[in-house]
Design a protein around this motif. Structure first.
Motif, short mmCIF file in Angstrom:
data_model
loop_
_atom_site.label_atom_id
_atom_site.label_comp_id
_atom_site.label_asym_id
_atom_site.label_seq_id
_atom_site.Cartn_x
_atom_site.Cartn_y
_atom_site.Cartn_z
N PRO A 109 0.82 -1.22 0.00
CA PRO A 109 0.00 0.00 0.00
C PRO A 109 0.85 1.26 0.00
CG PRO A 109 0.04 -1.00 2.19
CD PRO A 109 0.73 -1.96 1.27
N GLY A 110 0.44 2.22 -0.83
CA GLY A 110 1.11 3.51 -0.87
C GLY A 110 0.42 4.50 0.05
N PRO A 111 0.77 5.78 -0.05
CA PRO A 111 0.15 6.81 0.80
C PRO A 111 -1.37 6.81 0.65
CG PRO A 111 2.07 7.71 -0.31
CD PRO A 111 1.83 6.34 -0.91
N GLY A 112 -2.07 6.77 1.77
CA GLY A 112 -3.52 6.81 1.76
C GLY A 112 -4.19 5.53 1.33
N GLN A 113 -3.43 4.44 1.19
CA GLN A 113 -3.98 3.18 0.71
C GLN A 113 -3.98 2.12 1.80
OE1 GLN A 113 -1.45 2.34 -2.72
NE2 GLN A 113 -3.07 3.08 -4.08
N ALA A 150 -8.06 -11.92 -7.13
CA ALA A 150 -6.74 -12.04 -6.53
C ALA A 150 -6.88 -12.20 -5.02
CB ALA A 150 -5.90 -10.80 -6.84
N GLU A 151 -5.82 -12.73 -4.40
CA GLU A 151 -5.85 -12.94 -2.95
C GLU A 151 -5.67 -11.65 -2.17
OE1 GLU A 151 -4.35 -17.33 -1.91
OE2 GLU A 151 -2.78 -16.05 -2.73
N PHE A 152 -5.03 -10.64 -2.78
CA PHE A 152 -4.82 -9.37 -2.10
C PHE A 152 -5.09 -8.23 -3.07
CE2 PHE A 152 -2.31 -12.39 0.29
CZ PHE A 152 -2.55 -12.03 1.61
N HIS A 153 -5.47 -7.08 -2.53
CA HIS A 153 -5.80 -5.93 -3.36
C HIS A 153 -5.47 -4.66 -2.60
CE1 HIS A 153 -8.54 -3.02 -5.43
NE2 HIS A 153 -8.11 -3.68 -6.48
N VAL A 154 -4.91 -3.67 -3.31
CA VAL A 154 -4.61 -2.36 -2.74
C VAL A 154 -5.62 -1.36 -3.25
CG1 VAL A 154 -3.02 -0.42 -2.97
CG2 VAL A 154 -2.16 -2.61 -2.20
N VAL A 155 -6.10 -0.48 -2.35
CA VAL A 155 -7.12 0.49 -2.73
C VAL A 155 -6.98 1.74 -1.87
CG1 VAL A 155 -8.81 -0.41 -1.08
CG2 VAL A 155 -9.62 0.75 -3.14
N ASP A 156 -7.40 2.89 -2.41
CA ASP A 156 -7.44 4.12 -1.63
C ASP A 156 -8.46 3.96 -0.51
OD1 ASP A 156 -5.56 5.26 -3.27
OD2 ASP A 156 -7.01 6.40 -4.46
N GLN A 157 -8.07 4.36 0.69
CA GLN A 157 -8.96 4.16 1.84
C GLN A 157 -10.27 4.94 1.70
OE1 GLN A 157 -7.33 5.51 5.55
NE2 GLN A 157 -7.41 7.67 4.99
N ALA A 158 -10.28 6.01 0.91
CA ALA A 158 -11.49 6.83 0.76
C ALA A 158 -12.64 6.05 0.10
CB ALA A 158 -11.18 8.08 -0.06
#
Length: 336
Positions: A30-34, A104-112
């Motif tokens: 995860p990047g910033p805000g994710q 997919a087993e994992f996913h990155v997303v913006d927390q908003a």
């Protein structure tokens, strides 16, 4: 903790049985805000079928992981992502045609874009509701502005979107009319429809006009629905379509009833999920899960949604949604 994950990739456009392949990819960071989410369940939508066939080939570079529904558990957060902590159960609609999808087993997303999963829903149920629920909310509330006492016509009330639309329209205080096969009439009235019309037995228009018309039409089926909607609309009625309509239709009759048309390509959002969650908590909304398959069976899930099941499964698509159980039985230490 593992550094890789299983995914199912779309490797070529075409038929379901030749388009997908399993693969191991690096687990995203995860990047910033994710937030990084362990995907416990996702689902298959008509948008996925269109993507697989190549309808959006200009938007999708192969190989690609597609899919947009997620219900799962936060396992890590990026800098500034303070709304959630590892261990939080969440659900969301991932951005469409932006980044890795959800097969997919994992996913990155913006927390908003993420909301806490309603406690009354299993992960399977939450994954069945995310995209269709957000679509229905945007269609009936944000676009059509459905009001208490209005009459709403939902085309395809036994389908994935339609089954949610019937419930949401009823929760908004509308009188709900829906089209469905005769064998689904008890099902859709159980969801809250006041009247079910068998679209396969004849023209639905005379039956709707006999009621005095409708204020809102939700088109989930396509065909000539847009052109025929003015025949059933009351004055200043609204039509919302979620269906691609490649062939032009004559909408001249819409002027006669001062109709408004909305063409909807859904956008993610936490507030919509929270509104849906409140209806779930109130007992006024429940997703309909028609089938649950493992991640390895994504191709079969596509075939089922297209109505091409085996002889034992029948030749029509299941009611409601087809959900992919990604790895809800896998236990992995939560990052903390």
């Amino acid at each position: 903790m593992t550094t890789s994950m299983r995914v199912v990739e779309l490797v070529r456009f075409g038929d379901a049985d030749t388009s997908f392949a399993g693969r191991e990819l690096p687990k995203p960071t995860p990047g910033p805000g994710q937030v990084l989410v362990r995907v416990l369940a996702t689902s298959v939508n008509p948008l996925d079928l269109q993507t697989r066939r190549g309808d959006y080939r200009e938007e999708v570079a192969l190989p690609a992981v597609i899919g947009n529904d997620v219900s799962g558990v936060v396992v890590a957060t990026g800098p500034g992502a303070d709304d959630f902590r590892p261990g939080d159960e969440v659900w969301y609609l991932a951005p469409i045609f932006a980044g890795q999808g959800t097969y997919a087993e994992f996913h990155v997303v913006d927390q908003a874009l993420v909301a806490r999963k309603p406690a009354g829903l299993s992960h399977t149920e939450a994954a069945a509701l995310a995209l269709v629920g957000v679509t229905v909310w945007e269609a009936l509330v944000e676009r059509a502005g459905t009001r208490v006492g209005e009459r709403v016509l939902v085309h395809g009330g036994a389908g994935g979107v339609g089954s949610v639309a019937v419930q949401v329209a009823a929760a908004l205080g509308a009188e709900v009319v829906t089209t469905a096969r005769a064998g689904d009439h008890e099902f859709v009235t159980g969801l809250g429809a006041d009247l079910a019309i068998d679209f396969s037995a004849g023209d639905y228009v005379p039956q709707v006009r006999a009621l005095g018309g409708v204020d809102v039409v939700l088109d989930t089926v396509g065909g000539d629905t847009l052109a025929r909607s003015p025949e059933v609309l009351a004055d200043r009625g609204r039509v919302v379509s979620i269906v691609d309509t490649p062939e032009p239709q004559n909408l001249l009759a819409a002027w006669g009833v001062n109709a408004t048309y909305h063409f909807l390509f859904v956008s993610p959002g936490r507030a919509k999920l929270q509104a849906l969650g409140r209806l779930v908590d109130q007992g006024r909304l429940r997703p309909v899960v028609g089938a649950v398959l493992p991640l390895a069976d994504v191709a079969r899930a596509h075939t089922l949604l297209e109505g091409g099941g085996s002889a034992g499964e029948g030749r029509r698509r299941p009611r409601g949604k087809i959900v992919i159980d990604v790895h809800s039985s896998v236990v992995e230490p939560v990052a903390g």
